[in-house]
Design an enzyme around this catalytic site. Structure first.
Site, mmCIF file in Angstrom:
data_model
loop_
_atom_site.group_PDB
_atom_site.id
_atom_site.type_symbol
_atom_site.label_atom_id
_atom_site.label_comp_id
_atom_site.label_asym_id
_atom_site.label_seq_id
_atom_site.Cartn_x
_atom_site.Cartn_y
_atom_site.Cartn_z
ATOM 1 N N ASP A 1 0.868 -1.170 0.000
ATOM 2 C CA ASP A 1 0.000 0.000 0.000
ATOM 3 C C ASP A 1 0.912 1.229 0.000
ATOM 4 O O ASP A 1 2.099 1.144 0.349
ATOM 5 C CB ASP A 1 -0.978 -0.002 1.185
HETATM 6 C C1 BGC Z 1 -5.110 3.198 -0.236
HETATM 7 C C2 BGC Z 1 -5.176 2.202 -1.387
HETATM 8 C C3 BGC Z 1 -4.960 2.930 -2.696
HETATM 9 C C4 BGC Z 1 -3.617 3.621 -2.645
HETATM 10 C C5 BGC Z 1 -3.245 4.329 -3.923
HETATM 11 C C6 BGC Z 1 -3.888 4.077 -0.304
HETATM 12 O O1 BGC Z 1 -4.067 5.186 0.543
HETATM 13 O O2 BGC Z 1 -5.170 2.508 0.990
HETATM 14 O O3 BGC Z 1 -6.414 1.531 -1.366
HETATM 15 O O4 BGC Z 1 -5.052 2.041 -3.762
HETATM 16 O O5 BGC Z 1 -3.639 4.572 -1.590
HETATM 17 O O6 BGC Z 1 -4.007 5.456 -4.116
#
Ligand code: BGC
Length: 726
Positions: A227
């Site tokens: 993540d």
């Molecule tokens: C989120 C993800 C997301 C990623 C990219 C993170 O803050 O938890 O679900 O895909 O950012 O934007």
């Protein structure tokens, strides 16, 4: 120029530096992708682009179809529709020039207040898994890499970046892992690891859950991706099974690239210097803080990762391989996992075709899901509305279509229909509009960095005026909503503002009141006995008004059923602060496998609306249930004079055993259209998981004895029972 050189040959050609650059993010020169891996021009390897998310493709300043939220899709209990949904998402992703979609949201709904529940599917693992698999298969069918997320036990936003989840092996295997397993079996090319830790180890570096379980037990051959800003040290992450680190740039760089605030690459105060891990000795890294250079706003501090603690893979990886801290074979495995996905999705050789954004078919699909996922919680006959009824249309947000919650899943459609527009278009009688209250403002984690962006429309609404309009009309329709965003959990399960008061006043003025809820998860409905009907339409996306009108006027039978139990907040198993949001940095999953209806069945007070609940405008009778091997067959007759849509649900009750087991577990379901007066024979496959339990010593165990198979309309409305022996 794309390449069709076999991957082992490419690997042999790549330098160490080039290999390292293929396993972490970098700045997208176009500033569009959420995650960008640069290509290797000399070998004709093209760049690879990842984009959010589960509700549609979200790129700053560009529009795409705003599909209904995951929870709305799951409420359809229709996995064929979910596969179409995934395919539509896939077509939009490649239509926007992206290669991988950061979806579906696959976490189990454990905490009813979770700010991201709208992105997820269900409190039940089988149901969650069926939707994660169907959406994944759909995305992959369009040659787009699906990325089920966030692996695993990311069940709350409060402190998500740091919290340690104390969870049993049994709960992991019975509840939290199955949907990821099902998505992997459905062909997911990627899996995103979660921010949180599980039993003491960060999920970015969880050797056992990534290497042993995901890649070993589940046979996952794609790449794992962190993540965003979740990793800290490169070496334990890489050795723990993480294949790709994201985003690989500072927060300031990312926001600047995506057109956000803060062009500066300097971090704000609090951005410490990150010392190397020994491999990158002497290096200091400034990952940047919030884009405006300020401290993280307190509301989201625990819900946002601290970018300043990320060690940059760009600096750390190569020396780690050179020193032997990371075996080169492991780096080759990471690179090969990325290249294999690029090859199998037609990215490497440029053979992938098509893609389409905001097509009439996608608009129609978004509307179909929004309507079919709408749940009729309650109806004393006020619905469906008569075409020519005079309607008092009431609600603080009837001018806005509810596209979704805040955060990375935000989408920006070219076209959207508000409740007011949808009802006005469909109604043949008079429509009188009253807001009743000032608008409920959307919340978004992004607004925390730049608050005060929304312009308040000038209005002077009052509850009395709304009640008067209700009294003067044949029927009142009240739209009510909550707010939710990534990075923050909801404060409770009440409707925000004075919406409960508004509904009570309207219902007191006219008992023929229908309430349409648009919420991110369960809400308390204290006024439900006073109103004539209650619909739950979730976050319906761009077709909000059209879909709501179709269900209110009975053009579509409400095919939705609840994927989450609706109950008073204090009766959920996570009502104890030790269990949510946790204490001293740890959240204890003390309830074990007793989550959702498994908890309510085990003796919690009766819920307001149980898992699986949902009325139809038609009526159904169940006859002739038989179980043959792993298949249940039942005849469903529509005994009414309206065509209807039924969701046949099958639950299994285990024999008495020494171990504690849930009273019942969902074993399968099927959604079926049954015309007025007709009957359909419905077959439902009984999932093996419903018959087994996970024993910490022995692994999966099927207790021998007599199992009761229940078939009916919800977890608490069995119409027929059969006994099977295992
Ligand atoms: C989120 C993800 C997301 C990623 C990219 C993170 O803050 O938890 O679900 O895909 O950012 O934007």
């Amino acid at each position: 120029m794309p390449t069709d050189t076999p991957i082992p040959d490419l690997l042999a050609e790549l330098t160490l530096e080039e290999k390292c650059a293929l396993v972490h993010g970098a700045r997208d020169p176009e500033g569009r992708a959420a995650g960008y891996i640069p290509g290797v021009e000399r070998l004709d390897i093209p760049p690879f682009r990842m984009v959010d998310g589960p509700l549609g493709v979200g790129i700053e300043g560009e529009s795409a179809t705003a599909f209904p939220a995951g929870l709305a899709l799951a409420a359809t209990f229709d996995t064929d529709l979910a596969r179409d949904h995934g395919a539509a998402l896939g077509r939009e992703t490649k239509g926007m020039g992206m290669d991988s979609l950061l979806a579906p949201g696959t976490n189990l709904i454990r905490v009813p207040e979770n700010g991201r529940n709208f992105e997820y599917f269900s409190e039940d693992p089988l149901h969650s898994g069926a939707f994660a698999a169907a959406v994944t298969a759909g995305i992959e069918s369009e040659d787009v890499v699906a990325t089920p997320k966030h692996y695993v036990a990311n069940n709350q936003e409060t402190d998500r970046a740091t919290v340690d989840v104390d969870v049993s092996e049994r709960a992991l295997h019975e509840l939290y892992l199955p949907a990821f397993r099902d998505a992997v079996e459905a062909g997911a090319g990627a899996v995103m690891t979660a921010y949180n830790a599980v039993n003491g180890t960060s999920m970015s570096e969880h050797d056992r859950l990534i290497n042993d379980v995901l890649k070993g037990e589940f046979g996952f051959e794609g790449y794992t991706v962190s993540d965003w800003f979740a990793t800290e040290d490169a070496v334990p992450a890489v050795n723990g099974g993480l294949d790709v680190e994201m985003p690989g740039i500072t927060m300031a760089e990312m926001m600047a690239a995506m057109g956000g605030a803060g062009e500066s690459e300097e971090g704000g105060p609090g951005d410490g210097e990150t010392p190397g891990d020994g491999a990158g000795d002497g290096e200091t890294v400034d990952q940047g803080g919030p884009p405006d250079g300020s401290e993280m706003p307190p509301e989201i501090a625990g819900g946002m990762p601290d970018p300043s603690t990320c060690e940059r893979y760009a600096e750390a990886l190569r020396p780690a391989v050179e020193s032997g801290a990371v075996p080169e074979a492991r780096l080759d495995d990471m690179v090969s996992r990325v290249l294999t996905q690029m090859a199998s999705h037609g990215v490497l050789d440029g053979s992938r075709e098509g893609g389409a954004v905001d097509t009439p078919a996608h608009r129609a699909h978004a509307e179909r899901v929004a309507a079919r996922g709408t749940v009729l919680l309650e109806n004393d006959g006020v619905l469906p509305l008569d075409d020519d009824a005079d309607v008092a249309l009431i609600g603080p947000n009837i001018e806005d279509s509810l596209l979704g919650g805040g955060g990375s899943s935000e989408t920006d459609p070219a076209h959207a229909v508000s409740p007011r527009e949808g009802i006005a278009e469909r109604a043949a009688g008079d429509v009188c509009v009253e807001y009743g209250l000032p608008p409920v403002a959307d919340v978004s984690m992004f607004d925390m960095f730049a608050p005060g962006g929304d312009d308040e429309p000038e209005r002077d609404p009052d509850i009395e005026g709304a009640a008067q309009a209700a009294e003067d009309a044949d029927v009142a329709v009240v739209f009510a909503r909550d707010t939710a965003t990534e990075a923050i959990d909801r404060e409770g399960l009440s409707l925000p503002g004075r919406q409960d008061e508004l509904i009570e006043a309207v219902a007191a003025a006219n008992s023929d009141t229908a309430v349409v809820l648009n919420t991110s998860g369960p809400v308390e409905t204290l006024w439900r006995d006073a109103v004539g009907a209650v619909l739950e339409g979730w976050y319906p996306g761009q077709a909000h008004g059209t879909a709501a009108a179709a269900v209110l006027y009975g053009d579509t039978d409400p095919g939705g059923r609840l994927p989450v139990t609706f109950a008073p907040a204090e009766t959920y198993p996570t009502a104890d602060p030790r269990r949510f949001p946790g204490e001293d940095g740890t959240v204890h999953y003390d309830e074990g496998v007793f989550v959702g209806y498994r908890a309510f069945d085990a003796g919690a007070p009766k819920p307001d609306y149980p898992f699986g609940h949902g009325e139809s405008y038609a009526e159904f009778a169940y006859t002739d249930a038989t179980v043959d091997g792993d298949t249940l067959a039942v005849t469903v007759e529509n005994t009414s004079e309206r065509d209807g849509r039924e969701v046949v649900q099958v639950y299994v009750r285990p024999p008495e055993t020494d171990g504690e087991r849930p009273v019942r577990e969902l074993a399968g379901f099927a959604a079926v259209d049954v015309a007025a007066g007709e009957r359909e024979t419905v077959e439902v496959a009984l999932a093996a998981d419903a018959f087994r339990r996970y024993d910490e010593g022995e692994g999966w165990v099927v207790d021998s004895g007599a199992y009761t198979v229940e078939v009916g309309r919800s977890s608490r409305d069995a119409r027929l029972e059969r006994t099977v022996t295992r």
